[in-house]
Design a protein around this motif. Sequence first.
Motif, mmCIF file in Angstrom:
data_model
loop_
_atom_site.group_PDB
_atom_site.id
_atom_site.type_symbol
_atom_site.label_atom_id
_atom_site.label_comp_id
_atom_site.label_asym_id
_atom_site.label_seq_id
_atom_site.Cartn_x
_atom_site.Cartn_y
_atom_site.Cartn_z
ATOM 1 N N PRO A 94 0.819 -1.220 0.000
ATOM 2 C CA PRO A 94 0.000 0.000 0.000
ATOM 3 C C PRO A 94 0.852 1.269 0.000
ATOM 4 C CG PRO A 94 -0.842 -1.578 1.595
ATOM 5 C CD PRO A 94 0.467 -2.109 1.134
ATOM 6 N N GLU A 95 1.970 1.218 0.709
ATOM 7 C CA GLU A 95 2.866 2.376 0.757
ATOM 8 C C GLU A 95 3.428 2.674 -0.646
ATOM 9 O OE1 GLU A 95 7.103 3.495 2.890
ATOM 10 O OE2 GLU A 95 5.707 2.152 3.937
ATOM 11 N N ALA A 96 3.787 1.616 -1.364
ATOM 12 C CA ALA A 96 4.315 1.783 -2.728
ATOM 13 C C ALA A 96 3.241 2.339 -3.654
ATOM 14 C CB ALA A 96 4.827 0.438 -3.263
ATOM 15 N N ARG A 97 2.022 1.829 -3.555
ATOM 16 C CA ARG A 97 0.933 2.336 -4.406
ATOM 17 C C ARG A 97 0.672 3.814 -4.103
ATOM 18 N NH1 ARG A 97 -1.253 -2.910 -3.417
ATOM 19 N NH2 ARG A 97 -2.507 -2.125 -1.668
ATOM 20 N N ASP A 98 0.788 4.184 -2.833
ATOM 21 C CA ASP A 98 0.551 5.575 -2.452
ATOM 22 C C ASP A 98 1.619 6.491 -3.055
ATOM 23 O OD1 ASP A 98 -0.908 7.588 -0.897
ATOM 24 O OD2 ASP A 98 0.937 7.711 0.282
ATOM 25 N N TRP A 99 2.877 6.034 -3.038
ATOM 26 C CA TRP A 99 3.940 6.838 -3.637
ATOM 27 C C TRP A 99 3.748 6.985 -5.138
ATOM 28 C CZ3 TRP A 99 6.898 10.337 -1.814
ATOM 29 C CH2 TRP A 99 7.348 10.308 -0.500
ATOM 30 N N PHE A 100 3.275 5.948 -5.792
ATOM 31 C CA PHE A 100 3.052 6.078 -7.232
ATOM 32 C C PHE A 100 1.898 7.023 -7.519
ATOM 33 C CE2 PHE A 100 1.304 4.426 -11.360
ATOM 34 C CZ PHE A 100 2.290 5.006 -12.151
ATOM 35 N N ARG A 101 0.860 6.973 -6.699
ATOM 36 C CA ARG A 101 -0.239 7.937 -6.874
ATOM 37 C C ARG A 101 0.269 9.374 -6.693
ATOM 38 N NH1 ARG A 101 -3.653 3.976 -4.436
ATOM 39 N NH2 ARG A 101 -3.133 4.758 -2.360
ATOM 40 N N LYS A 102 1.152 9.561 -5.707
ATOM 41 C CA LYS A 102 1.748 10.888 -5.511
ATOM 42 C C LYS A 102 2.544 11.307 -6.744
ATOM 43 C CE LYS A 102 2.288 10.722 -0.445
ATOM 44 N NZ LYS A 102 3.285 10.731 0.659
ATOM 45 N N LEU A 103 3.300 10.363 -7.281
ATOM 46 C CA LEU A 103 4.099 10.661 -8.469
ATOM 47 C C LEU A 103 3.206 11.077 -9.632
ATOM 48 C CD1 LEU A 103 6.902 10.711 -9.809
ATOM 49 C CD2 LEU A 103 6.623 8.269 -10.310
ATOM 50 N N GLU A 104 2.111 10.341 -9.828
ATOM 51 C CA GLU A 104 1.203 10.660 -10.928
ATOM 52 C C GLU A 104 0.498 11.997 -10.717
ATOM 53 O OE1 GLU A 104 -1.396 7.250 -11.951
ATOM 54 O OE2 GLU A 104 -0.151 7.276 -13.742
ATOM 55 N N SER A 105 0.327 12.397 -9.474
ATOM 56 C CA SER A 105 -0.380 13.656 -9.196
ATOM 57 C C SER A 105 0.576 14.844 -9.081
ATOM 58 C CB SER A 105 -1.201 13.536 -7.915
ATOM 59 O OG SER A 105 -0.356 13.270 -6.807
ATOM 60 N N GLY A 106 1.900 14.599 -9.293
ATOM 61 C CA GLY A 106 2.858 15.697 -9.331
ATOM 62 C C GLY A 106 3.468 16.064 -8.003
ATOM 63 N N ASP A 107 3.438 15.181 -7.014
ATOM 64 C CA ASP A 107 4.035 15.450 -5.714
ATOM 65 C C ASP A 107 5.519 15.797 -5.876
ATOM 66 O OD1 ASP A 107 3.881 15.002 -2.589
ATOM 67 O OD2 ASP A 107 5.689 13.966 -3.288
ATOM 68 N N GLU A 108 5.939 16.872 -5.226
ATOM 69 C CA GLU A 108 7.297 17.403 -5.416
ATOM 70 C C GLU A 108 8.375 16.409 -4.989
ATOM 71 O OE1 GLU A 108 9.942 21.149 -3.740
ATOM 72 O OE2 GLU A 108 7.789 21.434 -4.038
ATOM 73 N N GLU A 109 8.234 15.797 -3.822
ATOM 74 C CA GLU A 109 9.229 14.856 -3.329
ATOM 75 C C GLU A 109 9.281 13.608 -4.189
ATOM 76 O OE1 GLU A 109 12.034 13.001 -0.553
ATOM 77 O OE2 GLU A 109 11.602 14.961 -1.423
ATOM 78 N N ALA A 110 8.130 13.090 -4.561
ATOM 79 C CA ALA A 110 8.088 11.902 -5.411
ATOM 80 C C ALA A 110 8.750 12.197 -6.758
ATOM 81 C CB ALA A 110 6.648 11.447 -5.611
ATOM 82 N N TYR A 111 8.467 13.358 -7.315
ATOM 83 C CA TYR A 111 9.045 13.725 -8.619
ATOM 84 C C TYR A 111 10.564 13.891 -8.515
ATOM 85 C CZ TYR A 111 10.092 16.223 -12.919
ATOM 86 O OH TYR A 111 10.641 16.594 -14.119
ATOM 87 N N ARG A 112 11.041 14.500 -7.421
ATOM 88 C CA ARG A 112 12.482 14.709 -7.245
ATOM 89 C C ARG A 112 13.234 13.381 -7.226
ATOM 90 N NH1 ARG A 112 16.192 14.380 -3.393
ATOM 91 N NH2 ARG A 112 14.680 13.729 -1.801
ATOM 92 N N LEU A 113 12.706 12.427 -6.476
ATOM 93 C CA LEU A 113 13.356 11.118 -6.396
ATOM 94 C C LEU A 113 13.278 10.382 -7.727
ATOM 95 C CD1 LEU A 113 12.115 10.032 -2.857
ATOM 96 C CD2 LEU A 113 14.456 10.638 -3.518
ATOM 97 N N TRP A 114 12.128 10.452 -8.373
ATOM 98 C CA TRP A 114 11.973 9.808 -9.687
ATOM 99 C C TRP A 114 12.976 10.385 -10.688
ATOM 100 C CZ3 TRP A 114 10.419 12.398 -14.230
ATOM 101 C CH2 TRP A 114 10.206 11.579 -15.331
#
Length: 566
Positions: free
Chosen positions: A203-223
Amino acid sequence: MLQEWIASALVPHVPWTKQQMVDLLEIPPQPQMGDVAFPCFTLAKTFKKSPADIAKELAAQFDGRDGIQAEAAGPYVNFRLDRKRYEQQIMDELTVSDQRPNLGKGEKVLIDMSSPNIAKPMGIGHLRSTMIGAALYNMYKLAGYDVASINHLGDWGTQFGKQIAAYKRWGNDEAIAANPIKESLKLYVQFHEEAPHDETLEPEARDWFRKLESGDEEAYRLWKYFVDVSLKEFQRMYDRLGVSFDYTLGESFYNDKMDAVVDQLRDQHLLEESEGALVVRLDEEGMPPCLIIKTDGTTIYPTRDLATALYRHDVLKGDKLLYVVGGEQRLHFQQVFAVLRRMGADWVDQCEHVPFGLMRFEGKKMSTRRGKIVYLEEVLDEAVARALQIIEEKNSSLEHKEEVAEAVGIGAIIFGDLKNNRLNEVDFSLEEALNFDGETGPYLQYTYARTQSVLSKGRAAGEPESGTAGPDQAVNGQLGDSGWELLKLLTRFPDQLKRGIQNNEPSVMARYALDVAQAFNHFYNKERIVTEDSSLREARLKLTELTGASLARTMHLLGLKTPQRM
């Protein structure tokens, strides 16, 4: 070339076009049966006679006065060309011809190839898509197509949620900075080891991917960090393999293009709800539904590949789209192409999945999830080191031996893959690939270097006075039986290239290169090439020169370098 001459001679006697006869003509399985064979089966209905009777009547029309003899052999007519008349003519035509069949006439072909996943090291398993795709690129280009290669990087998807979650849990910035790719893989493997015992991880991984798809700054930086370090690593491998791309467009490139695809599917009433997900049903095509939107509202591979195909056709103007992707994705592409057809894309008939079999290493299947990966760089380094060791043993005084070892070692890896039919599984053996005496890249490179050595000796021999034919003068010509067979083989390059393209099969050209190398070595061992008789020497050196050019052309198509000395 030979087939066209025989077809021209047959035109007055057969009510067909020259091209129809060229397409029917065959190469006899044994040299003693002749140079070209014409099967008479399809003439039986026209002439209302048995194929054997037709063959006898046709053979009787040729008395050898035009340099062509014919003999009936059951339902076949076997033709022989007068060597004295045709040897020089063939060599002259091969000298002026670039042997480039203009099959494409400018048609644009886009080749999806390599496509490694970001944050994963390139393993030996990535070799197949990369080198099959690169060889097809060269083959299509030589045949007159407008070709572009596309590296469709795996830089999006749920695996990035897992990668980010693993980094957040266990990541060590110092270790990652020192070795970003291997450390990223280590984290990815750890995630899959821990997930069965920790129900919060998925669930934690799915949440991070949802953040990435929605443009979350931290998720995008790591990606973005994982993407950048991966591209740098990949480029080092591509440089060593001699592979480049016209477009490097990852899956993320299509993020803003998928909504339009979903909207079009919805407008065309093709989307249906199924257990909370959105699918296109393909019952009529005998396939399971194609998933478009998952239950959590995120996109999935088919959605992205639909957008990708539309972009490549509509924007990049591709007439033919090839996908050099493993055979395990066969159903996926069948579904994507079926949905495109439902959407009204009549050009989907020019979309083709070019599958290939699994690559194993010493009998073992590789898996990045479990960390079972044989690093491509380590395999290349080992191959080059072994090649250098062989060179040290056989020719320690060779100039630029490190450079030659790089060409031989990497050529061994590439050819060890491409000589196999792409649909077959490949159990890669480094020892076998580096054998200088087997059906290998080093064997081809050594044979090419031999042609250059012979030419160098021939040029050094000077031009002594021409006398009568020496004792090694061939009865039927100046090349001898082995030279004649080699010369005929050299004329077959355009036909082999055409067959390789029709089947999207680089192994056709690999086998052809081996045939040429084996035929030349037979000629080299049977006939004196640098002989005292200048007429014989000139003809045989010319054949050697043509052989070297043919080997170089074919090897370059496959991605092998051609050292002048070994």
